[in-house]
Scaffold this active site. Structure first.
Site, PDB file in Angstrom:
ATOM      1  N   CYS A   1       0.398   0.512  10.334  1.00 27.78           N
ATOM      2  CA  CYS A   1       0.055  -0.544   9.379  1.00 27.78           C
ATOM      3  C   CYS A   1       1.271  -1.230   8.768  1.00 27.78           C
ATOM      4  CB  CYS A   1      -0.823   0.033   8.273  1.00 27.78           C
ATOM      5  SG  CYS A   1      -1.424  -1.239   7.133  1.00 27.78           S
TER       6      CYS A   1
ATOM      7  N   CYS B   1       0.235   5.070   6.878  1.00 25.86           N
ATOM      8  CA  CYS B   1      -0.410   4.884   8.182  1.00 25.86           C
ATOM      9  C   CYS B   1       0.599   4.263   9.145  1.00 25.86           C
ATOM     10  CB  CYS B   1      -1.635   3.990   8.048  1.00 25.86           C
ATOM     11  SG  CYS B   1      -2.817   4.541   6.785  1.00 25.86           S
TER      12      CYS B   1
ATOM     13  N   CYS C   1       0.840  -1.200   0.000  1.00 24.50           N
ATOM     14  CA  CYS C   1       0.000   0.000   0.000  1.00 24.50           C
ATOM     15  C   CYS C   1       0.877   1.252   0.000  1.00 24.50           C
ATOM     16  CB  CYS C   1      -0.907  -0.009   1.226  1.00 24.50           C
ATOM     17  SG  CYS C   1      -2.012   1.427   1.301  1.00 24.50           S
TER      18      CYS C   1
ATOM     19  N   CYS D   1     -19.653   0.929   8.365  1.00 22.28           N
ATOM     20  CA  CYS D   1     -18.848   0.331   9.429  1.00 22.28           C
ATOM     21  C   CYS D   1     -17.663   1.268   9.639  1.00 22.28           C
ATOM     22  CB  CYS D   1     -18.384  -1.067   9.028  1.00 22.28           C
ATOM     23  SG  CYS D   1     -17.272  -1.856  10.213  1.00 22.28           S
TER      24      CYS D   1
ATOM     25  N   CYS E   1     -19.250  -7.399   3.357  1.00 25.57           N
ATOM     26  CA  CYS E   1     -18.632  -6.118   3.695  1.00 25.57           C
ATOM     27  C   CYS E   1     -17.311  -6.012   2.935  1.00 25.57           C
ATOM     28  CB  CYS E   1     -18.395  -6.067   5.207  1.00 25.57           C
ATOM     29  SG  CYS E   1     -17.463  -4.621   5.794  1.00 25.57           S
TER      30      CYS E   1
ATOM     31  N   CYS F   1     -16.162 -10.069   5.464  1.00 27.31           N
ATOM     32  CA  CYS F   1     -15.580  -8.804   5.023  1.00 27.31           C
ATOM     33  C   CYS F   1     -14.307  -9.059   4.220  1.00 27.31           C
ATOM     34  CB  CYS F   1     -15.266  -7.916   6.225  1.00 27.31           C
ATOM     35  SG  CYS F   1     -14.732  -6.243   5.765  1.00 27.31           S
TER      36      CYS F   1
ATOM     37  N   ARG G   1     -17.930  -3.465  17.764  1.00 25.24           N
ATOM     38  CA  ARG G   1     -17.101  -4.626  17.428  1.00 25.24           C
ATOM     39  C   ARG G   1     -15.774  -4.606  18.188  1.00 25.24           C
ATOM     40  NH1 ARG G   1     -19.685  -7.131  13.320  1.00 25.24           N
ATOM     41  NH2 ARG G   1     -21.177  -5.835  12.189  1.00 25.24           N
TER      42      ARG G   1
END
Length: 332
Positions: free
Chosen positions: A64, A61, A57, A193, A133, A101, A265
Site C-alpha cells: 500500500c 501493509c 495511514c 464485500c 459502500c 464506495c 469484482r
C-alpha cells in the site's frame, strides 16, 4: 436464478485446489456455466470508488502506497468535504454506476467528528439511490450499527491473503482482526464485500486458503473483489513481477464456482490488462468492475469511464441496473 439454500459452506482445500488446477479451458467453461445459472451473464455492475481521505495511514501493509512509513509520491489528503463527495457520487450515478464506495486510509474508525462526517456522507449517497459502500478499516459492533442506521449497504474489508501468509504482508494487525470486523458488519445487517490480492509473492496454496476462508463463511460475502497487485514505487513489493493474467482468470473462476451467488469484482490491476484479457475474466465469472472519472482506483491508475463503457459495448455487455428503494435512515 438459483437459491441460496443450494450454496456450500464446507469446501476443502483439496476440492478448491482441484478446481483451480483444472485445464484452463475446462475451468473457464465450468465457471461460465455456473455464472449463467446464477447471474445475468450480459450484465456488469459498474462501481465507483472514491478516496475520501488519502495517505498517512499508520499500517505497514507491504502493497500500500498510503502507508505513512513508505516513501511514495502519493499526496496526503484530509477528509473531503461532504458536498464534494456527494457531487462525485451524483456524477458517478450519471455515468452509469450503481454502487459508490468511499475509502478512508485509516487503521480503524474512531468515534470523532470525522466519523460523524462519514455518517453524513453515507446518508447523502443513500439518498441518491445508489448502493453505498465504505472501507474505513477496522470497525466495532457499535460503529457498524451506526453505519447501518445511516443507510450503508455494504462494507469492504478484504482478507488480502491467506491466514498463513498474512504476517508476511502486514504486521500492524492480525488476520483475526479482519475476521472480527467482518463479523461486526454482518451482525449489523450490512452486506459484506471481502476478497483479496494476488501477486503478493504468495503460493497457489495461499490463494486457495483465502478462497476457502471466504467460501466457508456462514454466509458468503455478497461481493468478492479479486485484485492483482498494483506495484507502487516506494513500497516493499514494488519490484515483484507483473501477475500473469491466467492466475487472475483461475482465481476468478474458482471464486465464481464456489461462491456462485456473489458478485465477483475484477478490481485492481485492470490498467495492465488488455481488453482481451479482461474479456477472459468476464467469461470466467467476473461481473463487476470499478471505474471512475479520475482514472484511478484509490491511488493507482485505472481505466476511465468512457474506456470501460466502450469495452462493455465491444464485448456485448451492459451496465447492471440495481433496483432498490432508498434505505430509511435513523435520525439519531
Amino acid at each position: 436464478m438459483r437459491t441460496d439454500n443450494e450454496l456450500r459452506h464446507d469446501w476443502t482445500k483439496e476440492e478448491l485446489m482441484e478446481i483451480y488446477n483444472r485445464p484452463l479451458l475446462q475451468l473457464v467453461y465450468d465457471a461460465a456455466s455456473v455464472h449463467r445459472a446464477w447471474q445475468r451473464p450480459d450484465e456488469v455492475q459498474i462501481s465507483t470508488l472514491l478516496s475520501v481521505k488519502t495517505g498517512g495511514c499508520p499500517e505497514d501493509c507491504s502493497y500500500c502506497g498510503q502507508a505513512a512509513r513508505y516513501h511514495t509520491d502519493i499526496k496526503v489528503q484530509a477528509l473531503l468535504p461532504t458536498e464534494t463527495v456527494l457531487a462525485h457520487a451524483q456524477k458517478a450515478k450519471d455515468s452509469g454506476s450503481s454502487r459508490f464506495c468511499m475509502a478512508a486510509a485509516w487503521r480503524e474508525v474512531r468515534d470523532n467528528r470525522d466519523f460523524d462526517r462519514i455518517i453524513d456522507m453515507v446518508k447523502g449517497v443513500n439518498d441518491l439511490g445508489l448502493e453505498v459502500c465504505c472501507t474505513l478499516g477496522m470497525l466495532t459492533a457499535d460503529q457498524a450499527q451506526r453505519l447501518q442506521e445511516a443507510g450503508l449497504y455494504a462494507y469492504n474489508h478484504n482478507l488480502d491473503t491467506s491466514e498463513e501468509f498474512y504476517d508476511e504482508i502486514i504486521s500492524t494487525r492480525k488476520f483475526d482482526n479482519r475476521i472480527e470486523t467482518i463479523k461486526n458488519v454482518r451482525k449489523a445487517g450490512i452486506t459484506v464485500c471481502s476478497g483479496g490480492i494476488i501477486g503478493l509473492g504468495e503460493r497457489i496454496e495461499d490463494r486457495i486458503s483465502m478462497l476457502r476462508t471466504l467460501s466457508n463463511m456462514e454466509k458468503h460475502p455478497e461481493s468478492v473483489p479479486i485484485n492483482a497487485l498494483a506495484r507502487v514505487a516506494g513500497t516493499p513489493l514494488e519490484n515483484l513481477p507483473k501477475l500473469d493474467v491466467w492466475d487472475m482468470v483461475r482465481t476468478i473462476a474458482t471464486a465464481r464456482i464456489v461462491m456462485p451467488a456473489s458478485m465477483v469484482r475484477l478490481s485492481a490491476g485492470r490498467i495492465e490488462m488488455t481488453e482481451t484479457e479482461q474479456a477472459w475474466c468476464f467469461m470466467a465469472g467476473a461481473n463487476s468492475i470499478f471505474t471512475g472519472e479520475r482514472e484511478t482506483l484509490l491511488v493507482t491508475p485505472n481505466p476511465g469511464v468512457s474506456e470501460d463503457m466502450q469495452m462493455l459495448t465491444n464485448l456485448g455487455l451492459k451496465p447492471m441496473k440495481v433496483e432498490r428503494e432508498v434505505m430509511s435512515c435513523s435520525n439519531s
